[in-house]
Design a protein around this motif. Sequence first.
Motif, PDB file in Angstrom:
ATOM      1  N   ASN A 162       0.845  -1.186   0.000  1.00  0.00           N
ATOM      2  CA  ASN A 162       0.000   0.000   0.000  1.00  0.00           C
ATOM      3  C   ASN A 162       0.887   1.245   0.000  1.00  0.00           C
ATOM      4  O   ASN A 162       1.705   1.438   0.893  1.00  0.00           O
ATOM      5  CB  ASN A 162      -0.895  -0.009   1.246  1.00  0.00           C
ATOM      6  CG  ASN A 162      -1.857   1.153   1.274  1.00  0.00           C
ATOM      7  OD1 ASN A 162      -1.797   2.032   0.431  1.00  0.00           O
ATOM      8  ND2 ASN A 162      -2.737   1.161   2.255  1.00  0.00           N
ATOM      9  N   ASN A 163       0.725   2.084  -0.984  1.00  0.00           N
ATOM     10  CA  ASN A 163       1.552   3.278  -1.102  1.00  0.00           C
ATOM     11  C   ASN A 163       0.958   4.457  -0.329  1.00  0.00           C
ATOM     12  O   ASN A 163       0.853   5.570  -0.833  1.00  0.00           O
ATOM     13  CB  ASN A 163       1.735   3.648  -2.575  1.00  0.00           C
ATOM     14  CG  ASN A 163       2.538   2.619  -3.324  1.00  0.00           C
ATOM     15  OD1 ASN A 163       3.513   2.100  -2.800  1.00  0.00           O
ATOM     16  ND2 ASN A 163       2.129   2.313  -4.542  1.00  0.00           N
ATOM     17  N   THR A 164       0.551   4.182   0.912  1.00  0.00           N
ATOM     18  CA  THR A 164      -0.011   5.226   1.758  1.00  0.00           C
ATOM     19  C   THR A 164       1.004   6.344   1.964  1.00  0.00           C
ATOM     20  O   THR A 164       2.179   6.099   2.231  1.00  0.00           O
ATOM     21  CB  THR A 164      -0.414   4.643   3.124  1.00  0.00           C
ATOM     22  OG1 THR A 164      -1.352   3.600   2.908  1.00  0.00           O
ATOM     23  CG2 THR A 164      -1.042   5.699   4.006  1.00  0.00           C
ATOM     24  N   SER A 165       0.540   7.575   1.856  1.00  0.00           N
ATOM     25  CA  SER A 165       1.425   8.719   2.070  1.00  0.00           C
ATOM     26  C   SER A 165       1.730   8.868   3.553  1.00  0.00           C
ATOM     27  O   SER A 165       0.826   8.855   4.388  1.00  0.00           O
ATOM     28  CB  SER A 165       0.769   9.989   1.530  1.00  0.00           C
ATOM     29  OG  SER A 165       1.574  11.109   1.812  1.00  0.00           O
ATOM     30  N   PHE A 166       3.004   9.013   3.894  1.00  0.00           N
ATOM     31  CA  PHE A 166       3.438   9.174   5.277  1.00  0.00           C
ATOM     32  C   PHE A 166       3.866  10.612   5.522  1.00  0.00           C
ATOM     33  O   PHE A 166       4.416  11.269   4.631  1.00  0.00           O
ATOM     34  CB  PHE A 166       4.626   8.249   5.569  1.00  0.00           C
ATOM     35  CG  PHE A 166       4.241   6.889   6.067  1.00  0.00           C
ATOM     36  CD1 PHE A 166       4.870   6.343   7.163  1.00  0.00           C
ATOM     37  CD2 PHE A 166       3.265   6.138   5.439  1.00  0.00           C
ATOM     38  CE1 PHE A 166       4.538   5.091   7.630  1.00  0.00           C
ATOM     39  CE2 PHE A 166       2.925   4.895   5.888  1.00  0.00           C
ATOM     40  CZ  PHE A 166       3.561   4.355   6.992  1.00  0.00           C
ATOM     41  N   ASP A 167       3.646  11.065   6.717  1.00  0.00           N
ATOM     42  CA  ASP A 167       4.178  12.351   7.147  1.00  0.00           C
ATOM     43  C   ASP A 167       5.454  12.050   7.931  1.00  0.00           C
ATOM     44  O   ASP A 167       5.426  11.823   9.141  1.00  0.00           O
ATOM     45  CB  ASP A 167       3.151  13.087   8.011  1.00  0.00           C
ATOM     46  CG  ASP A 167       3.663  14.448   8.479  1.00  0.00           C
ATOM     47  OD1 ASP A 167       4.678  14.910   7.927  1.00  0.00           O
ATOM     48  OD2 ASP A 167       3.046  15.030   9.393  1.00  0.00           O
ATOM     49  N   GLY A 168       6.568  12.005   7.237  1.00  0.00           N
ATOM     50  CA  GLY A 168       7.806  11.581   7.873  1.00  0.00           C
ATOM     51  C   GLY A 168       7.928  10.070   7.844  1.00  0.00           C
ATOM     52  O   GLY A 168       7.491   9.410   6.907  1.00  0.00           O
ATOM     53  N   TRP A 169       8.512   9.510   8.902  1.00  0.00           N
ATOM     54  CA  TRP A 169       8.791   8.078   8.944  1.00  0.00           C
ATOM     55  C   TRP A 169       7.686   7.258   9.611  1.00  0.00           C
ATOM     56  O   TRP A 169       7.774   6.032   9.651  1.00  0.00           O
ATOM     57  CB  TRP A 169      10.106   7.828   9.696  1.00  0.00           C
ATOM     58  CG  TRP A 169      11.289   8.419   9.005  1.00  0.00           C
ATOM     59  CD1 TRP A 169      11.478   8.541   7.657  1.00  0.00           C
ATOM     60  CD2 TRP A 169      12.468   8.955   9.619  1.00  0.00           C
ATOM     61  NE1 TRP A 169      12.705   9.118   7.393  1.00  0.00           N
ATOM     62  CE2 TRP A 169      13.339   9.390   8.577  1.00  0.00           C
ATOM     63  CE3 TRP A 169      12.873   9.117  10.937  1.00  0.00           C
ATOM     64  CZ2 TRP A 169      14.576   9.961   8.829  1.00  0.00           C
ATOM     65  CZ3 TRP A 169      14.117   9.696  11.192  1.00  0.00           C
ATOM     66  CH2 TRP A 169      14.951  10.110  10.148  1.00  0.00           C
ATOM     67  N   TYR A 170       6.655   7.913  10.123  1.00  0.00           N
ATOM     68  CA  TYR A 170       5.628   7.214  10.895  1.00  0.00           C
ATOM     69  C   TYR A 170       4.248   7.526  10.328  1.00  0.00           C
ATOM     70  O   TYR A 170       3.942   8.661   9.972  1.00  0.00           O
ATOM     71  CB  TYR A 170       5.696   7.630  12.367  1.00  0.00           C
ATOM     72  CG  TYR A 170       7.065   7.445  12.966  1.00  0.00           C
ATOM     73  CD1 TYR A 170       7.466   6.199  13.441  1.00  0.00           C
ATOM     74  CD2 TYR A 170       7.974   8.501  13.015  1.00  0.00           C
ATOM     75  CE1 TYR A 170       8.738   6.023  13.963  1.00  0.00           C
ATOM     76  CE2 TYR A 170       9.240   8.327  13.537  1.00  0.00           C
ATOM     77  CZ  TYR A 170       9.626   7.082  14.009  1.00  0.00           C
ATOM     78  OH  TYR A 170      10.890   6.896  14.507  1.00  0.00           O
TER      79      TYR A 170
END
Length: 502
Positions: A162-170
């Motif tokens: 799943n290429n969910t967008s992350f805000d940083g590493w978490y």
Amino acid sequence: MRVVLFAFGVLLLLTGACTADNTSADELYAAGINAYLNGSYEHAGDLFNQSMLVYDLRGDADNARKAFGMRNRASWILIEMMLNRTQAEEVLAQGLSELSEAERSNILKPGESIQTESDGQTRYFYDVANNAAYHNTTIMQEISRKANHSPFFDEVFPLITNNTSFDGWYGNPHTFIANSSISLPRELLPANGTLKVWVPLPIKTDSQKDIRILNLQPEQYIVSGPVTDGDLGQVYYEIPLSEMDGPFINISADYEFTTSERRFIIDQNSIAPYDTSSDLYRDYTQTQPNIEVNPGIKNISRSIIGDEQNPYRKARLIYDYIIRTYPYSTVPHTYLVGSQTPESTYMFDTGFGDCGTQSMLFAALCRAAGIPARSAGGYQLAPGLAGPHFWAEFYLPGYGWIPADVTIAESADWAFDKSDADREKFKDYYFGNMDPYRYTIQNDVDISFTPDPGNDIIMNMVHQTPALVCHESREDIEMLGMQYWNITLSEVGQPGRADMTE
């Protein structure tokens, strides 16, 4: 998802009476030590038990407790090594009927299964059949095929892709509510004295936050805590037994926490050098009781990494080596504790190890290569597969603690209907990334509860279940605590089935 977990142990209580002759307690204890050192653990346990009874009759509480501790240690060495040869053959015949008699017989040879010598006979680990299966990829894939389910792969691979967008590493947070309790029969404890109880709790980490303690009982007997920061979460009780007049002593801890997925994007060619004078570097590159950096591990670490100088790529070489070389298997942790065998060294020497042992060996090999590393633990909470779990982490300047879960990665080889490319993608993910289904209790092994129970508990390296101590009792209170402990973990807003796995 709703998951119910039960932690339990087989209760083994040695019984015995004082000898009919005039043998002194000191002589009995000395004979027990001699039997213990010579590998006669049943006989040693009986001698320690007899010396304990004599010390108690003399009113020598300190020596009685010393004998009591050694009695328990002798019993723990054998509690999971419960099968004789005939019983082991029967377990293999029932569990691995597809193998020939000759193949099953070969499993029982020294070095091919977990076994030990005690009191003149060979004792085999109770999980001998499952371990033989774990060490055979064909058998594991056939088990998955028959179930039409590849454990962990089916649960986690959709998340990995799943290429969910992350805000940083978490990102991708999941919130869980835990309900944990002990309901200890009052009749198993003495009328007077103090029951000391350490209950594990979640700790705040970069990926585990928003911890809320919902309920702690009996609140009036809390001496310290709750502690949810630092390296180990806990609450500590001292319960006066003289005030406990009901049929059960009930202890409970309910709490909520949010855990997030970790996806690190690391520039491998721009990693800053370690500050080798720092406390972190010193603490996490040295030997500790269960992450032992011995000469053999140093030599293998050097052979694995060769001329590589980059710490990220060194750690990846070690990660791949463990997956290739050390297949998962269950191990008799009480035997290792009782015999004071370091977990990392046991797997290095025998080839057998579970999630904790694999992660501790990874950490030991990293430490030998000058990479700070540790073995963190608590539970993995993959839907339908939740259970106690440990995983490794190594430190990179500028990034912090980077996860590496060789155990879950290895489960890709059990998948029966997956492509090699997908299996490799699964393994790649678990080096430098981590799924959100984690409950962290401790940042490393060999961390003590506070106040430190010392030699009053045997399982002092991991804290997935409570520790219990009662100086006035001559029962194995620690094992009673495991037997009567249970924990339920429910993901908020995600109803599901109840299940348990280790």
